[in-house]
Design an enzyme around this catalytic site. Structure first.
Site, PDB file in Angstrom:
ATOM      1  N   ASP A 156      28.577  25.118  -4.327  1.00  0.00           N
ATOM      2  CA  ASP A 156      29.753  24.462  -3.733  1.00  0.00           C
ATOM      3  C   ASP A 156      31.006  24.804  -4.552  1.00  0.00           C
ATOM      4  O   ASP A 156      32.077  25.051  -4.005  1.00  0.00           O
ATOM      5  CB  ASP A 156      29.540  22.945  -3.705  1.00  0.00           C
ATOM      6  CG  ASP A 156      28.200  22.593  -3.094  1.00  0.00           C
ATOM      7  OD1 ASP A 156      28.042  22.811  -1.889  1.00  0.00           O
ATOM      8  OD2 ASP A 156      27.296  22.143  -3.828  1.00  0.00           O
ATOM      9  N   HIS A 184      25.304  16.999  -3.336  1.00  0.00           N
ATOM     10  CA  HIS A 184      25.316  18.298  -2.629  1.00  0.00           C
ATOM     11  C   HIS A 184      25.011  17.998  -1.163  1.00  0.00           C
ATOM     12  O   HIS A 184      23.890  18.135  -0.684  1.00  0.00           O
ATOM     13  CB  HIS A 184      24.274  19.239  -3.229  1.00  0.00           C
ATOM     14  CG  HIS A 184      24.116  20.519  -2.458  1.00  0.00           C
ATOM     15  ND1 HIS A 184      25.124  21.438  -2.315  1.00  0.00           N
ATOM     16  CD2 HIS A 184      23.063  21.031  -1.764  1.00  0.00           C
ATOM     17  CE1 HIS A 184      24.709  22.446  -1.575  1.00  0.00           C
ATOM     18  NE2 HIS A 184      23.453  22.226  -1.221  1.00  0.00           N
TER      19      HIS A 184
HETATM   20  P1  NAD Z   1      12.411  29.451   2.303  1.00  0.00           P
HETATM   21  O1  NAD Z   1      11.743  28.660   3.372  1.00  0.00           O
HETATM   22  O2  NAD Z   1      12.827  30.847   2.581  1.00  0.00           O
HETATM   23  O3  NAD Z   1      11.466  29.499   1.022  1.00  0.00           O
HETATM   24  C1  NAD Z   1      10.893  28.352   0.489  1.00  0.00           C
HETATM   25  C2  NAD Z   1       9.581  28.801  -0.153  1.00  0.00           C
HETATM   26  O4  NAD Z   1       9.075  27.678  -0.868  1.00  0.00           O
HETATM   27  C3  NAD Z   1       8.513  29.209   0.863  1.00  0.00           C
HETATM   28  O5  NAD Z   1       8.029  30.495   0.522  1.00  0.00           O
HETATM   29  C4  NAD Z   1       7.445  28.124   0.731  1.00  0.00           C
HETATM   30  O6  NAD Z   1       6.134  28.634   0.904  1.00  0.00           O
HETATM   31  C5  NAD Z   1       7.667  27.680  -0.718  1.00  0.00           C
HETATM   32  N1  NAD Z   1       7.177  26.339  -1.013  1.00  0.00           N
HETATM   33  C6  NAD Z   1       7.161  25.261  -0.216  1.00  0.00           C
HETATM   34  N2  NAD Z   1       6.578  24.221  -0.849  1.00  0.00           N
HETATM   35  C7  NAD Z   1       6.239  24.676  -2.070  1.00  0.00           C
HETATM   36  C8  NAD Z   1       5.572  24.082  -3.181  1.00  0.00           C
HETATM   37  N3  NAD Z   1       5.152  22.824  -3.144  1.00  0.00           N
HETATM   38  N4  NAD Z   1       5.389  24.837  -4.277  1.00  0.00           N
HETATM   39  C9  NAD Z   1       5.782  26.120  -4.327  1.00  0.00           C
HETATM   40  N5  NAD Z   1       6.388  26.747  -3.300  1.00  0.00           N
HETATM   41  C10 NAD Z   1       6.616  26.027  -2.191  1.00  0.00           C
HETATM   42  O7  NAD Z   1      13.647  28.567   1.782  1.00  0.00           O
HETATM   43  P2  NAD Z   1      14.910  29.037   0.921  1.00  0.00           P
HETATM   44  O8  NAD Z   1      15.946  29.545   1.859  1.00  0.00           O
HETATM   45  O9  NAD Z   1      14.466  29.887  -0.199  1.00  0.00           O
HETATM   46  O10 NAD Z   1      15.433  27.605   0.431  1.00  0.00           O
HETATM   47  C11 NAD Z   1      14.670  26.828  -0.453  1.00  0.00           C
HETATM   48  C12 NAD Z   1      15.319  25.453  -0.635  1.00  0.00           C
HETATM   49  O11 NAD Z   1      16.603  25.588  -1.276  1.00  0.00           O
HETATM   50  C13 NAD Z   1      15.610  24.692   0.664  1.00  0.00           C
HETATM   51  O12 NAD Z   1      15.277  23.319   0.497  1.00  0.00           O
HETATM   52  C14 NAD Z   1      17.104  24.860   0.849  1.00  0.00           C
HETATM   53  O13 NAD Z   1      17.660  23.842   1.647  1.00  0.00           O
HETATM   54  C15 NAD Z   1      17.564  24.796  -0.585  1.00  0.00           C
HETATM   55  N6  NAD Z   1      18.897  25.338  -0.875  1.00  0.00           N
HETATM   56  C16 NAD Z   1      19.673  24.648  -1.764  1.00  0.00           C
HETATM   57  C17 NAD Z   1      20.926  25.135  -2.107  1.00  0.00           C
HETATM   58  C18 NAD Z   1      21.814  24.397  -3.084  1.00  0.00           C
HETATM   59  O14 NAD Z   1      22.979  24.777  -3.223  1.00  0.00           O
HETATM   60  N7  NAD Z   1      21.363  23.363  -3.776  1.00  0.00           N
HETATM   61  C19 NAD Z   1      21.381  26.330  -1.532  1.00  0.00           C
HETATM   62  C20 NAD Z   1      20.567  27.005  -0.630  1.00  0.00           C
HETATM   63  C21 NAD Z   1      19.324  26.498  -0.296  1.00  0.00           C
HETATM   64  C1  LMR Z   2      23.729  25.330   1.214  1.00  0.00           C
HETATM   65  O1  LMR Z   2      24.612  24.616   0.767  1.00  0.00           O
HETATM   66  O2  LMR Z   2      23.955  26.447   1.706  1.00  0.00           O
HETATM   67  C2  LMR Z   2      22.287  24.867   1.120  1.00  0.00           C
HETATM   68  O3  LMR Z   2      22.226  23.546   0.646  1.00  0.00           O
HETATM   69  C3  LMR Z   2      21.530  25.061   2.389  1.00  0.00           C
HETATM   70  C4  LMR Z   2      21.965  24.089   3.464  1.00  0.00           C
HETATM   71  O4  LMR Z   2      21.076  23.490   4.088  1.00  0.00           O
HETATM   72  O5  LMR Z   2      23.151  23.950   3.708  1.00  0.00           O
END
Ligand code: NAD
Ligand code: LMR
Length: 324
Positions: A156, A184
């Site tokens: 962010d 967030h």
């Molecule tokens: P994705 O679905 O591409 O990948 C997630 C992976 O996690 C999958 O491969 C799944 O098998 C694995 N997984 C699920 N449960 C698990 C567990 N208990 N142990 C180990 N692995 C596990 O998702 P992504 O796009 O990589 O996003 C992951 C997370 O990050 C989401 O919750 C998303 O909302 C979050 N995210 C947060 C931010 C932030 O700024 N804080 C930014 C982007 C995404």
């Molecule tokens: C983001 O800020 O891009 C992540 O938290 C993914 C989402 O769900 O917005």
């Protein structure tokens, strides 16, 4: 050598993150790396493909790779845990709608950290809703100092900085860090009041109306916009923000600079209630150590919005208490 656990190793974020860590972007070119990568059993095969690619890059710093599905094995001896693996939201959802499904992941991983991790481990929670998932993980890992837990609001901050630079027609490096206050989520508050462009207050360079009515909602909703356009949530920018967040926690913060991170609110100088994982301006005080920067000003507009984000975190915490 630093041992780094990454969960969700076959996911979208990891596909960018693992390569940047192994290239030395996070901890520098002098620190060799051991990766401890956790995935669900059903995603171990695709993870093996990612490992082949990591090996094929012949990164000089990458000395060990361990993979598996048991956090009690993978979290042993780690220095840093990047808890990324969790379900991402679908269009139309708020991040907190993921709580019921994702909370159990952070209960299990908090318990595993409690059982086997080095008590000096630093933990960055990325899986959403990251502030409350981080609160869950630290509450199941009482042996580890809760100050060692962070939830990621750096993406962010990077978004706000980029938008302000574009609007002011300056380089991103000319814009000071922008504090993200709170959760967030779409209640987060990107701070236009304490930010500068080439040492001049941002509010003297850009219209207050644009900062309050365009910049803030754009940053609050950027994740949803990326999701709508890409059909998948942000990944490369999230990986970039993880690299920045850990890099800045482990390296000296330049005078007058700071970074945003969501940390335990206990004893904070801004009157935010205790026992929340709340995003504040922070500075590194040694590798992996930080303090909350005091003395930032709020106007009435920001104060009201920051209180709304605080209330949302209180509500998420009480919802989670019912689940766990
Ligand atoms: P994705 O679905 O591409 O990948 C997630 C992976 O996690 C999958 O491969 C799944 O098998 C694995 N997984 C699920 N449960 C698990 C567990 N208990 N142990 C180990 N692995 C596990 O998702 P992504 O796009 O990589 O996003 C992951 C997370 O990050 C989401 O919750 C998303 O909302 C979050 N995210 C947060 C931010 C932030 O700024 N804080 C930014 C982007 C995404
Ligand atoms: C983001 O800020 O891009 C992540 O938290 C993914 C989402 O769900 O917005």
């Amino acid at each position: 050598m630093k041992r780094i656990a990454i969960t969700g190793g076959a996911g979208q974020i990891a596909y960018s993150l693992l390569f940047r860590i192994a290239a030395g972007d996070m901890l520098g070119q002098k620190e060799s790396i051991a990766l401890h990568i956790l995935e669900l059993p059903e995603a171990i095969d695709p993870l093996k493909g990612v490992i082949m690619e990591l090996k094929d890059c012949a990164f000089p710093l990458l000395q060990e790779i361990h993979i598996g599905s048991n956090p009690e094995e993978l979290f042993k001896d780690i220095d840093i845990a990047l808890l990324v693996g969790a379900k991402p939201r679908s269009p139309g959802m708020e991040r907190k709608d993921l709580l019921r499904e994702n909370a159990k992941i952070f209960i299990e991983q908090g318990k595993a950290l409690e059982k086997v991790a080095n008590e000096n481990v630093r933990v960055l929670v990325v899986g959403n809703p990251c502030n409350t998932n981080c609160w869950i993980a630290q509450s199941f890992a009482k042996r580890i100092n809760p100050r060692n837990f962070h939830a990621m609001t750096r993406l962010d901050e990077n978004r706000a900085r980029a938008q302000i630079a574009e609007k002011a027609n300056v380089l991103v490096k000319d814009v000071s860090p922008i504090t993200i206050w709170g959760n967030h989520s779409s209640t987060q508050v990107p701070d236009y009041l304490n930010a500068t462009i080439n040492m001049q207050p941002v509010k003297d360079r850009l219209e207050l109306k644009w900062l309050q009515e365009t910049m803030i909602p754009q940053v609050q909703n950027r994740g949803a916009e990326v999701l709508k356009a890409r059909g998948k949530s942000s990944a490369a920018s999230a990986a970039g923000a993880i690299i920045d967040a850990v890099h800045d926690l482990y390296h000296p913060t330049a005078p007058g600079e700071w970074f945003s991170s969501a940390v335990l609110s206990n004893g904070n100088p801004y009157g935010i209630q205790d026992d929340l994982i709340f995003s504040f301006p922070c500075r590194s005080t040694g590798p992996g150590e930080y303090e909350i920067v005091s003395g930032m000003e709020w106007d009435a507009f920001m104060q009201q919005k920051i209180k709304t984000s605080e209330s949302e975190l209180v509500e998420e915490r009480s919802n989670v208490r019912n689940i766990i």
